[in-house]
Design an enzyme around this catalytic site. Structure first.
Site, PDB file in Angstrom:
ATOM      1  N   SER A  59      52.314  53.935  52.852  1.00 34.27           N
ATOM      2  CA  SER A  59      53.371  53.046  53.352  1.00 34.27           C
ATOM      3  C   SER A  59      53.381  51.706  52.628  1.00 34.27           C
ATOM      4  O   SER A  59      54.294  50.906  52.831  1.00 34.27           O
ATOM      5  CB  SER A  59      53.305  52.873  54.863  1.00 34.27           C
ATOM      6  OG  SER A  59      52.059  52.410  55.230  1.00 34.27           O
ATOM      7  N   CYS A 111      46.754  48.215  60.090  1.00 37.24           N
ATOM      8  CA  CYS A 111      45.796  49.219  59.613  1.00 37.24           C
ATOM      9  C   CYS A 111      46.471  50.479  59.090  1.00 37.24           C
ATOM     10  O   CYS A 111      47.505  50.862  59.627  1.00 37.24           O
ATOM     11  CB  CYS A 111      44.855  49.601  60.749  1.00 37.24           C
ATOM     12  SG  CYS A 111      43.795  48.212  61.165  1.00 37.24           S
ATOM     13  N   PRO A 112      45.926  51.117  58.065  1.00 37.81           N
ATOM     14  CA  PRO A 112      44.703  50.746  57.335  1.00 37.81           C
ATOM     15  C   PRO A 112      44.880  49.629  56.296  1.00 37.81           C
ATOM     16  O   PRO A 112      43.926  49.169  55.718  1.00 37.81           O
ATOM     17  CB  PRO A 112      44.324  52.060  56.649  1.00 37.81           C
ATOM     18  CG  PRO A 112      45.630  52.764  56.434  1.00 37.81           C
ATOM     19  CD  PRO A 112      46.490  52.397  57.608  1.00 37.81           C
ATOM     20  N   GLY A 113      46.143  49.213  56.037  1.00 38.31           N
ATOM     21  CA  GLY A 113      46.283  48.041  55.177  1.00 38.31           C
ATOM     22  C   GLY A 113      47.252  48.185  54.001  1.00 38.31           C
ATOM     23  O   GLY A 113      47.218  47.378  53.078  1.00 38.31           O
ATOM     24  N   GLY A 114      48.130  49.178  54.059  1.00 36.19           N
ATOM     25  CA  GLY A 114      49.086  49.359  52.961  1.00 36.19           C
ATOM     26  C   GLY A 114      49.976  48.145  52.730  1.00 36.19           C
ATOM     27  O   GLY A 114      50.248  47.758  51.589  1.00 36.19           O
ATOM     28  N   ASP A 146      45.361  44.259  64.214  1.00 37.78           N
ATOM     29  CA  ASP A 146      45.385  45.676  64.602  1.00 37.78           C
ATOM     30  C   ASP A 146      44.030  46.002  65.212  1.00 37.78           C
ATOM     31  O   ASP A 146      43.005  45.474  64.761  1.00 37.78           O
ATOM     32  CB  ASP A 146      45.630  46.558  63.352  1.00 37.78           C
ATOM     33  CG  ASP A 146      46.160  47.946  63.705  1.00 37.78           C
ATOM     34  OD1 ASP A 146      45.556  48.604  64.578  1.00 37.78           O
ATOM     35  OD2 ASP A 146      47.159  48.365  63.098  1.00 37.78           O
ATOM     36  N   ASP A 200      54.759  46.457  61.152  1.00 34.85           N
ATOM     37  CA  ASP A 200      55.016  47.899  61.035  1.00 34.85           C
ATOM     38  C   ASP A 200      54.496  48.625  62.279  1.00 34.85           C
ATOM     39  O   ASP A 200      54.037  49.756  62.192  1.00 34.85           O
ATOM     40  CB  ASP A 200      54.300  48.404  59.758  1.00 34.85           C
ATOM     41  CG  ASP A 200      54.694  49.813  59.360  1.00 34.85           C
ATOM     42  OD1 ASP A 200      55.766  50.273  59.774  1.00 34.85           O
ATOM     43  OD2 ASP A 200      53.921  50.455  58.623  1.00 34.85           O
ATOM     44  N   LYS A 220      61.707  51.530  64.250  1.00 34.09           N
ATOM     45  CA  LYS A 220      61.564  52.993  64.283  1.00 34.09           C
ATOM     46  C   LYS A 220      62.715  53.581  65.085  1.00 34.09           C
ATOM     47  O   LYS A 220      63.081  53.038  66.143  1.00 34.09           O
ATOM     48  CB  LYS A 220      60.228  53.385  64.918  1.00 34.09           C
ATOM     49  CG  LYS A 220      59.028  52.590  64.417  1.00 34.09           C
ATOM     50  CD  LYS A 220      58.602  52.985  63.018  1.00 34.09           C
ATOM     51  CE  LYS A 220      57.517  52.038  62.511  1.00 34.09           C
ATOM     52  NZ  LYS A 220      57.122  52.268  61.121  1.00 34.09           N
TER      53      LYS A 220
HETATM   54  C1  LIG Z   1      52.456  52.789  60.922  1.00 36.73           C
HETATM   55  S1  LIG Z   1      50.904  52.093  61.207  1.00 36.73           S
HETATM   56  C2  LIG Z   1      50.875  50.739  60.102  1.00 36.73           C
HETATM   57  C3  LIG Z   1      50.578  51.112  58.678  1.00 36.73           C
HETATM   58  C4  LIG Z   1      50.393  49.898  57.813  1.00 36.73           C
HETATM   59  N1  LIG Z   1      51.632  49.125  57.684  1.00 36.73           N
HETATM   60  C5  LIG Z   1      49.938  50.307  56.435  1.00 36.73           C
HETATM   61  O1  LIG Z   1      50.714  50.131  55.488  1.00 36.73           O
HETATM   62  O2  LIG Z   1      48.813  50.768  56.292  1.00 36.73           O
HETATM   63  C6  LIG Z   1      51.092  51.330  62.735  1.00 36.73           C
HETATM   64  C7  LIG Z   1      49.897  50.517  63.184  1.00 36.73           C
HETATM   65  O3  LIG Z   1      50.312  49.708  64.258  1.00 36.73           O
HETATM   66  C8  LIG Z   1      49.210  49.536  65.110  1.00 36.73           C
HETATM   67  N2  LIG Z   1      49.708  49.087  66.398  1.00 36.73           N
HETATM   68  C9  LIG Z   1      50.531  49.724  67.273  1.00 36.73           C
HETATM   69  N3  LIG Z   1      50.741  48.958  68.344  1.00 36.73           N
HETATM   70  C10 LIG Z   1      50.057  47.811  68.158  1.00 36.73           C
HETATM   71  C11 LIG Z   1      49.881  46.617  68.901  1.00 36.73           C
HETATM   72  N4  LIG Z   1      50.466  46.450  70.082  1.00 36.73           N
HETATM   73  N5  LIG Z   1      49.115  45.648  68.377  1.00 36.73           N
HETATM   74  C12 LIG Z   1      48.519  45.774  67.182  1.00 36.73           C
HETATM   75  N6  LIG Z   1      48.644  46.891  66.431  1.00 36.73           N
HETATM   76  C13 LIG Z   1      49.409  47.897  66.912  1.00 36.73           C
HETATM   77  C14 LIG Z   1      48.529  50.894  65.130  1.00 36.73           C
HETATM   78  O4  LIG Z   1      47.176  50.739  65.477  1.00 36.73           O
HETATM   79  C15 LIG Z   1      48.715  51.337  63.672  1.00 36.73           C
HETATM   80  O5  LIG Z   1      47.577  51.041  62.901  1.00 36.73           O
END
Ligand SMILES: C[S@@+](CC[C@H](N)C(=O)[O-])C[C@H]1O[C@@H](n2cnc3c(N)ncnc32)[C@H](O)[C@@H]1O
EC number: 2.1.1.186
Length: 366
Positions: A188, A221-224, A240, A277, A306
């Site tokens: 991502s 997470c994971p950090g993209g 996160d 995200d 989304k």
């Molecule tokens: C689609 S992933 C993000 C991927 C990230 N942008 C990347 O490029 O690696 C969504 C993330 O949102 C986090 N998440 C969902 N709800 C959250 C919240 N209320 N607070 C913090 N993180 C949240 C999830 O733990 C997950 O790691």
């Protein structure tokens, strides 16, 4: 030529059609959209012949969310004779467009079109020569002139026409070609990179995506996404509860907060970029973004909405209108742009830039 051809992500034809129909009406252009599910394109047929040009010239392409490209087109050319597919295409364009700056022979972004793409590549060279001979194309490429599009939807079957280089996608098939960086922690990462390409003019990158800036990444997470910010030498607060890639933490540029992104608040008002995200309801994310912008906690924001629901166009329209209203009500002048990027799946990406605005008083989560 009375049609406008729009490319979109396969599966989002209805959204693309609803959007062009609504936007066309605002320009007093009336017509109807032809939609074939999962085809990767929409054809908007204008009732008035000259309206297709009017739309492609004046409707700002950047305001379209679901369209990757748009061009004026004539009737569908069917059953092009295998011994001479060039003449009908040249015939359709001659007298309609002169001195175009480039040619793109394209296909819908579907699996079925992959084979067709091989043909398109071979076809481009002789077609370009023929179009130059007829002066449809200039002898030399010119980035400031219109683009000729030939869009094959099946073997021997294409739409052809033109777009304006100051009001189209600069990318072949409307898709920026980005290479996945092998050291990025998730695919991502390409979403945020594409967002920068689409939303930030290149000549402003040095100023708006520069080293030493401060960023917050909610749902990191994971950090993209954090990777993209770190790559541009920014200092990042990654929020996160999940684990961040150790390679990013090792850079010393990332502070990891194991916290709820909806409750996290920056300790200083020097955040240049907020990115988000998190997989959550669009209304909740939009409201959170408004809160950051209204409180003056960030200058620019990029976030995903989304769209797993059925009425996706309505959902997007409502949220963007709500965001614009909330900013306006709080005296914030902002530019809002939204796009379904190539790397977006069931989602769109939104960019908001605060131009100016008083920071009246703290806004809290409702
Ligand atoms: C689609 S992933 C993000 C991927 C990230 N942008 C990347 O490029 O690696 C969504 C993330 O949102 C986090 N998440 C969902 N709800 C959250 C919240 N209320 N607070 C913090 N993180 C949240 C999830 O733990 C997950 O790691």
């Amino acid at each position: 030529m009375s049609k406008v051809v729009l490319y979109c992500r396969p599966g989002f034809e209805k959204e693309c059609a609803a959007e062009i129909t609504e936007k066309a009406t605002q320009y007093e252009v009336f017509g109807f959209a032809r939609v074939k599910d999962n085809s990767g394109y929409v054809v908007f047929e204008c009732y008035q012949h000259e309206d297709a040009d009017k739309l492609v010239r004046h409707l700002p392409f950047r305001e379209l969310i679901f369209a990757r490209q748009m061009f004026v087109a004539g009737e569908l050319l069917r059953d092009l004779p295998p011994e001479d597919r060039i003449s009908p295409v040249v015939g359709m364009l001659t007298g309609v467009i002169e001195g175009a700056g480039d040619l793109r022979v394209e296909v819908p972004d579907t699996n079925e079109s992959k084979e067709l793409m091989k043909f398109c590549r071979k076809f481009t060279v002789p077609l370009r020569a023929a179009l130059r001979q007829q002066r449809v194309l200039l002898l030399k490429e010119n980035a400031h002139r219109p683009i000729v599009h030939v869009f094959f939807i099946a073997p021997g079957c294409c739409y052809t026409g033109y777009s304006y280089s100051n009001n189209n996608s600069p990318f072949f098939m409307g898709i920026p070609r980005l290479k996945f960086p092998s050291d990025a922690p998730s695919r991502s990462t390409l979403k945020l990179e594409e967002a920068f390409h689409v939303f930030i003019p290149y000549d402003e990158w040095d100023e708006r995506l520069s080293s030493g800036m401060h960023a917050v990444d909610l749902g990191a997470c994971p950090g993209g996404w954090t990777y993209q910010l770190v790559k541009r030498s920014m200092m990042v607060h990654a929020v996160d509860n999940g684990p961040m890639a150790p390679s990013l933490m090792d850079t010393g540029q990332v502070t990891h907060h194991r916290a709820d992104g909806f409750k996290f608040e920056p300790t200083r008002n020097n955040i240049d970029w907020l990115v988000c995200d998190m997989v959550e309801k669009p209304a909740r994310v939009t409201h959170l973004m408004a809160r950051w912008l209204v409180n003056g906690w960030c200058r620019e924001a990029i976030f995903n909405l989304k769209l797993p629901m059925k009425k996706r166009y309505e959902e997007v329209s409502q949220n963007l209108a709500g965001l614009a209203q909330e900013l306006k009500d709080n005296g914030i002048n902002a530019q809002i742009q939204a796009k379904q990027l190539y790397h977006d799946r069931e989602e769109i990406t939104v960019h908001v830039r605060r131009i100016w605005g008083a920071v009246p008083g703290r806004r809290d989560e409702r």
